[in-house]
Design an enzyme around this catalytic site. Structure first.
Site, mmCIF file in Angstrom:
data_model
loop_
_atom_site.group_PDB
_atom_site.id
_atom_site.type_symbol
_atom_site.label_atom_id
_atom_site.label_comp_id
_atom_site.label_asym_id
_atom_site.label_seq_id
_atom_site.Cartn_x
_atom_site.Cartn_y
_atom_site.Cartn_z
ATOM 1 N N ILE A 153 9.020 -3.157 15.644
ATOM 2 C CA ILE A 153 7.848 -2.286 15.484
ATOM 3 C C ILE A 153 7.395 -1.744 16.834
ATOM 4 C CG2 ILE A 153 5.440 -2.178 14.708
ATOM 5 C CD1 ILE A 153 6.166 -4.268 12.566
ATOM 6 N N ASP A 255 -5.798 -4.841 11.820
ATOM 7 C CA ASP A 255 -5.246 -4.837 10.457
ATOM 8 C C ASP A 255 -5.036 -6.266 9.968
ATOM 9 O OD1 ASP A 255 -4.111 -3.463 8.197
ATOM 10 O OD2 ASP A 255 -2.120 -4.081 8.886
ATOM 11 N N GLU A 260 -7.844 -14.377 6.459
ATOM 12 C CA GLU A 260 -7.951 -13.161 5.649
ATOM 13 C C GLU A 260 -8.421 -13.505 4.239
ATOM 14 O OE1 GLU A 260 -4.284 -10.959 5.983
ATOM 15 O OE2 GLU A 260 -4.467 -10.832 8.170
ATOM 16 N N HIS A 283 -4.845 -5.511 6.131
ATOM 17 C CA HIS A 283 -3.433 -5.903 6.294
ATOM 18 C C HIS A 283 -2.507 -4.952 5.513
ATOM 19 C CE1 HIS A 283 -0.783 -9.622 7.292
ATOM 20 N NE2 HIS A 283 -0.073 -8.509 7.368
#
Ligand code: NAI
Length: 399
Positions: A153, A255, A260, A283
């Site tokens: 990435i 993100d 979470e 996310h």
């Protein structure tokens, strides 16, 4: 012919790949199933396709000896007991690259929006204000982007950012080939002190926990912005909160978070909620229609390749053998216990049937060995049954 069972609404691109390769026995389930019905649903399956919600444990693997491969149509593979799958001779594949571009596009977009303070301006107009000002708003052109973690990435982010006129620096713990005009930094600090935008693309885990903390944030340029679309544990949220409050950092996009929400009805618990020039997303860096379609295709292609040629390159748990052109009349895939004499046992069964091995490709991983043998002459069921009944054999297939 292999029976393929797919769960969790896997993208239709997977079915297209299987059908184009000649597989018609495909059963699909829209959701993940609870353990009681899962066991029933996978009985007789040779290939399973799952996403993150289907748990495949040692018991299920032991109950389903026909199972040859599992495709995780996602990135993570924690939902499968990988060691147990290996010991049962079940190869597991995933899709590590299919959403790379989706994450990279989002990160570059966020860099542009944060440098212009768009999140804050958008919020103000929604609230009925018209703060027309150029103060604190910058172009990305000519600014420096620092990429921490220059893997799949990170390197893609660099390529896109250069197209927007940014200078790209990166820091990685392993030597990486720079793409375009990107320049490596020998230390994290060197990168942080020069970057207007810092974006994180490292793996999670202990080694990167709180990599961005009070000290490393202090090394960042005043007014810089931070983007994290890697793992929530990489950033000390408390330290980031203080730096945003004090104005040392002018914005952030996150993100991923240390903790979470578990469902769509749960709210994110974070001191960053409601802060100006802070983008918070649930996310979704890798979640696009394109990435879902790519994932369907990428994993299905790996599974077809394994079924038809025995190639296991990219498997997350299995000895990796790359695609090899077939050289004999038949090909035997033999998964065995990694013990002395295993290869000898295979060779003597084949030789006793008057067959000649013309090419062999062996790899081992922990307790398991995997060898692809190309054989001159026709391998019949008797050869395969004899190999299957040998105590060193975990699995044997003719392809
Ligand atoms: P990758 O494995 O290709 O690249 C990670 C790079 O980080 C490697 O080059 C590695 O050498 C480097 N690295 C490891 N520790 C480091 C350290 N302490 N300092 C500097 N470099 C370090 O991984 P990929 O595919 O690029 O993914 C990167 C991250 O993005 C992962 O954490 C992954 O979980 C996350 N991710 C997030 C998504 C989202 O939806 N937000 C979607 C996909 C991936």
């Amino acid at each position: 012919m292999a029976r393929i069972v797919l769960f969790e609404n896997i993208h239709p691109s997977a079915r297209e790949v299987f059908q184009a390769a000649g597989y018609e026995d495909i059963v699909t389930h829209a959701a993940a199933l609870p353990p009681e019905s899962l066991s029933e649903a996978i009985r007789g399956a040779h290939v399973l396709g799952i996403r993150s919600r289907t748990q495949i444990d040692a018991e299920l693997l032991a109950q389903n000896p026909d199972l040859r491969a599992i495709g995780c149509f996602c990135i993570g593979t924690n939902q499968v007991d990988l060691d147990s799958a290996l010991s049962h001779g079940v190869a597991v594949f995933n899709a590590p690259f299919s959403n790379t571009r989706s994450v990279a596009e989002m990160v570059v977009a966020e860099a542009i929006l944060l440098l212009r303070r768009i999140p804050e301006k958008n919020e103000r107009v929604h609230q009925g204000f018209w703060d027309k000002t150029a103060e604190g708003a910058y172009e990305t052109r000519g600014k420096t982007l620092g990429i921490v973690g220059y893997g799949n990435i990170g390197s893609q982010v660099g390529t896109l950012a250069e197209m927007a006129g940014m200078n790209v620096l990166f820091h990685d713990v392993e030597a990486q080939l720079p793409r375009g005009n990107a320049k490596p930094c020998v230390s994290l600090k060197q990168l942080l002190t020069q970057s207007d935008v810092v974006t994180l693309h490292v793996p999670g885990g202990k080694r990167t926990e709180n990599l961005i903390n009070e000290q490393t944030i202090a090394a960042m340029k005043p007014g810089a912005v931070l983007i994290n679309a890697s793992r929530g544990t990489v950033v000390d949220i408390h330290a980031l909160h203080l730096a945003l409050k004090s104005g040392h950092l002018s914005g952030a996009a996150l993100d991923v978070f240390p903790v979470e929400p578990k469902s769509r009805d749960e709210a994110l618990d974070s001191p960053l909620r409601g802060m100006p020039n802070v983008i918070l997303t649930p996310h979704i860096g890798g979640s696009t229609q394109e990435s879902q379609e790519n994932i369907g295709r990428e994993v299905a292609e790996k599974l077809v390749s394994y079924l038809q040629t025995g190639a296991t390159k990219g498997s997350v748990n299995f000895p990796e053998v790359a695609y090899k052109e077939r050289t004999g009349d038949s090909r035997i895939l033999h998964v065995h216990r990694n013990v002395p004499g295993a290869m000898g046992a295979l060779s003597s069964v084949v030789a006793n049937h008057g067959l000649n091995i013309v090419a062999q490709h062996l790899q081992t991983r922990g307790p398991i060995g995997y060898v692809i043998s190309d054989v001159e002459g026709e391998v019949n069921d008797a050869v395969i049954s004899e190999l299957r009944s040998n105590p060193v054999t975990v699995r044997c297939e003719l392809v």
